[in-house]
Write a protein that holds these residues in place. Structure first.
Motif, PDB file in Angstrom:
ATOM      1  N   LEU A   1       0.710  -1.364  -0.034  1.00 54.52           N
ATOM      2  CA  LEU A   1      -0.058  -0.101  -0.056  1.00 54.52           C
ATOM      3  C   LEU A   1       0.958   1.189  -0.095  1.00 54.52           C
ATOM      4  CD1 LEU A   1      -2.497  -1.143   2.873  1.00 54.52           C
ATOM      5  CD2 LEU A   1      -2.651  -1.375   0.191  1.00 54.52           C
ATOM      6  N   GLY A   2       0.244   2.592  -0.599  1.00 55.37           N
ATOM      7  CA  GLY A   2       1.034   3.821  -0.435  1.00 55.37           C
ATOM      8  C   GLY A   2       1.281   4.085  -1.825  1.00 55.37           C
ATOM      9  N   GLY A   3       2.429   4.479  -2.044  1.00 56.63           N
ATOM     10  CA  GLY A   3       2.777   5.243  -3.271  1.00 56.63           C
ATOM     11  C   GLY A   3       2.568   6.773  -3.022  1.00 56.63           C
ATOM     12  N   GLY A   4       2.568   7.743  -4.348  1.00 54.54           N
ATOM     13  CA  GLY A   4       2.450   8.909  -4.270  1.00 54.54           C
ATOM     14  C   GLY A   4       1.150   9.543  -3.961  1.00 54.54           C
ATOM     15  N   ALA A   5       0.890  10.841  -4.116  1.00 54.84           N
ATOM     16  CA  ALA A   5      -0.288  11.521  -3.930  1.00 54.84           C
ATOM     17  C   ALA A   5      -1.237  10.884  -4.909  1.00 54.84           C
ATOM     18  CB  ALA A   5      -0.209  12.783  -3.879  1.00 54.84           C
ATOM     19  N   GLY A   6      -0.589  10.851  -6.330  1.00 54.20           N
ATOM     20  CA  GLY A   6      -1.721  10.394  -7.244  1.00 54.20           C
ATOM     21  C   GLY A   6      -3.006  11.348  -7.372  1.00 54.20           C
ATOM     22  N   ASP A   7      -3.850  10.746  -8.273  1.00 57.14           N
ATOM     23  CA  ASP A   7      -5.009  11.556  -8.393  1.00 57.14           C
ATOM     24  C   ASP A   7      -5.743  12.135  -7.139  1.00 57.14           C
ATOM     25  OD1 ASP A   7      -7.297  12.605  -9.429  1.00 57.14           O
ATOM     26  OD2 ASP A   7      -7.961  10.805 -10.445  1.00 57.14           O
ATOM     27  N   ARG A   8      -5.855  13.327  -6.990  1.00 61.54           N
ATOM     28  CA  ARG A   8      -6.709  13.823  -5.616  1.00 61.54           C
ATOM     29  C   ARG A   8      -8.038  13.304  -5.793  1.00 61.54           C
ATOM     30  NH1 ARG A   8      -3.606  13.384  -2.401  1.00 61.54           N
ATOM     31  NH2 ARG A   8      -4.702  14.598  -0.868  1.00 61.54           N
ATOM     32  N   ASP A   9      -8.687  13.212  -6.871  1.00 52.66           N
ATOM     33  CA  ASP A   9      -9.961  12.967  -6.952  1.00 52.66           C
ATOM     34  C   ASP A   9     -10.144  11.620  -6.945  1.00 52.66           C
ATOM     35  OD1 ASP A   9     -12.564  12.905  -7.140  1.00 52.66           O
ATOM     36  OD2 ASP A   9     -12.983  13.911  -8.983  1.00 52.66           O
ATOM     37  N   LEU A  10     -10.231  10.649  -5.812  1.00 50.96           N
ATOM     38  CA  LEU A  10     -10.100   9.236  -5.961  1.00 50.96           C
ATOM     39  C   LEU A  10     -11.804   8.791  -6.264  1.00 50.96           C
ATOM     40  CD1 LEU A  10      -7.941   8.576  -3.041  1.00 50.96           C
ATOM     41  CD2 LEU A  10      -6.990   8.832  -5.307  1.00 50.96           C
ATOM     42  N   ARG A  11     -12.690   9.727  -6.195  1.00 54.70           N
ATOM     43  CA  ARG A  11     -14.000   9.100  -6.518  1.00 54.70           C
ATOM     44  C   ARG A  11     -14.532   9.676  -7.741  1.00 54.70           C
ATOM     45  NH1 ARG A  11     -13.533   5.153  -2.368  1.00 54.70           N
ATOM     46  NH2 ARG A  11     -12.305   6.143  -0.905  1.00 54.70           N
ATOM     47  N   GLY A  12     -13.749   9.314  -8.902  1.00 50.66           N
ATOM     48  CA  GLY A  12     -14.114   9.876 -10.058  1.00 50.66           C
ATOM     49  C   GLY A  12     -15.515   9.451 -10.850  1.00 50.66           C
ATOM     50  N   ASP A  13     -15.512   9.876 -12.168  1.00 48.46           N
ATOM     51  CA  ASP A  13     -16.652   9.626 -13.246  1.00 48.46           C
ATOM     52  C   ASP A  13     -16.884   8.163 -13.066  1.00 48.46           C
ATOM     53  OD1 ASP A  13     -16.597  12.259 -13.791  1.00 48.46           O
ATOM     54  OD2 ASP A  13     -15.487  11.624 -15.562  1.00 48.46           O
ATOM     55  N   GLY A  14     -18.171   7.824 -12.836  1.00 46.67           N
ATOM     56  CA  GLY A  14     -18.646   6.466 -12.980  1.00 46.67           C
ATOM     57  C   GLY A  14     -18.785   5.885 -11.621  1.00 46.67           C
ATOM     58  N   VAL A  15     -18.609   6.645 -10.635  1.00 47.78           N
ATOM     59  CA  VAL A  15     -18.750   6.020  -9.253  1.00 47.78           C
ATOM     60  C   VAL A  15     -20.011   6.492  -8.480  1.00 47.78           C
ATOM     61  CG1 VAL A  15     -17.760   6.233  -6.984  1.00 47.78           C
ATOM     62  CG2 VAL A  15     -16.091   6.108  -8.885  1.00 47.78           C
ATOM     63  N   ASP A  16     -20.631   5.514  -8.241  1.00 49.85           N
ATOM     64  CA  ASP A  16     -21.995   5.824  -7.565  1.00 49.85           C
ATOM     65  C   ASP A  16     -22.000   4.909  -6.287  1.00 49.85           C
ATOM     66  OD1 ASP A  16     -22.374   2.976  -8.258  1.00 49.85           O
ATOM     67  OD2 ASP A  16     -23.666   3.699  -9.883  1.00 49.85           O
ATOM     68  N   VAL A  17     -23.124   5.011  -5.602  1.00 48.94           N
ATOM     69  CA  VAL A  17     -22.998   4.466  -4.114  1.00 48.94           C
ATOM     70  C   VAL A  17     -23.145   2.930  -4.347  1.00 48.94           C
ATOM     71  CG1 VAL A  17     -25.669   4.432  -4.127  1.00 48.94           C
ATOM     72  CG2 VAL A  17     -24.257   4.719  -2.059  1.00 48.94           C
ATOM     73  N   HIS A  18     -23.528   2.284  -5.494  1.00 46.67           N
ATOM     74  CA  HIS A  18     -23.677   0.984  -5.618  1.00 46.67           C
ATOM     75  C   HIS A  18     -22.333   0.292  -5.904  1.00 46.67           C
ATOM     76  CE1 HIS A  18     -28.191   1.132  -6.161  1.00 46.67           C
ATOM     77  NE2 HIS A  18     -27.754   1.871  -7.158  1.00 46.67           N
ATOM     78  N   LEU A  19     -21.260   1.140  -6.258  1.00 44.09           N
ATOM     79  CA  LEU A  19     -20.042   0.595  -6.507  1.00 44.09           C
ATOM     80  C   LEU A  19     -19.187   0.908  -5.119  1.00 44.09           C
ATOM     81  CD1 LEU A  19     -17.409  -0.092  -8.010  1.00 44.09           C
ATOM     82  CD2 LEU A  19     -17.134   2.138  -8.657  1.00 44.09           C
TER      83      LEU A  19
END
Length: 252
Positions: free
Chosen positions: A72-90
């Motif tokens: 686990l870990g790595g760099g900061a990466g994409d700050r918007d981790l809950r991007g397009d196509g993410v809904d409550v079912h996912l």
């Protein structure tokens, strides 16, 4: 496809190449590996990889490799981790996959390094034993409306106590490795050259008792924070009876 290979392929890596974070992972007792980078977005592919990791770990446990390893870990990466196509079912599927891992009849070992946030923080908090390098930073995912209200907040409060993680939950304040150790969010913080020995000792600890029995104690521990004494009593008595029967059978 194994969990490790699937993860490498999704990340655009050569699946035959061992990531730097795997150095020091022992062969004896260590089972499948799954890498979850902090900057990765929640996706159906990630849920499938975690489910595959659980499937592989259940199979590996029967082959004498009962400890699943999370890198686990790595760099900061994409700050918007809950991007397009993410809904409550996912989100629900991801949380259920984490819960499945948390209830497996085999232990899991998390190895964290660098910034550990988003989906990596989710996985870390669901693991049985957590080792981090001194540069590790636990960072709750912050959105425009506040900290992401996923089950990582529940686990933070359950493991450390609500008052002790208040700033992290309310304001997204990062938790450095030393503080995370004091809050019992990590089990060990290691420096350069120390992780190999720490991992080997952790595998020995995690395999000291049968995985199924560890799973029973883990479930009782988790439930202790959310159920009443009366509701918990039946489960504890059942576990005690199970232990006594095992002892009698061993004696016979």
């Amino acid at each position: 496809m194994s969990a490790r290979t699937a993860t490498a392929a999704t990340a655009g890596m050569d699946p035959t190449t061992t990531p730097r974070e795997t150095s020091g992972t022992p062969g004896a007792g260590a089972g499948p590996e799954l890498r979850v980078d902090s900057g990765r977005a929640l996706s159906p592919a990630l849920v499938a990889e975690l489910d595959a990791f659980c499937d592989e770990l259940e199979s590996a446990a029967g082959e004498g490799r009962p400890v699943g390893v999370l890198l686990l870990g790595g760099g900061a990466g994409d700050r918007d981790l809950r991007g397009d196509g993410v809904d409550v079912h996912l989100v629900s599927k991801w949380e259920r996959a984490l819960r499945r891992m948390e209830r497996l009849g085999a232990p899991t070992l998390a190895l964290a390094e660098g910034e550990c946030g988003g989906v990596a923080l989710d996985a870390l908090l669901a693991a049985d034993y957590r080792i981090a390098r001194a540069n590790t930073l636990l960072r709750p995912h912050v959105r425009p409306d506040g900290v992401w209200p996923g089950m990582a907040l529940f686990r933070l409060a359950s493991h450390a106590g609500a008052a002790r993680v208040r700033r992290a939950v309310l304001f997204g304040t990062p938790v450095a490795a030393g503080e995370a150790l004091e809050l019992n969010l990590l089990d060990e913080v290691v420096g350069e050259g120390e992780r190999e020995a720490a991992v080997k000792a952790a595998v020995e600890l995690l395999t000291a008792f049968p995985g199924a029995e560890l799973a029973v104690r883990r479930r009782l521990l988790i439930d202790a924070t959310s159920v009443s004494f009366e509701d918990a009593l039946g489960s504890h008595l059942s576990a005690c009876d199970r232990s006594l029967r095992r002892e009698r059978e061993a004696g016979a």
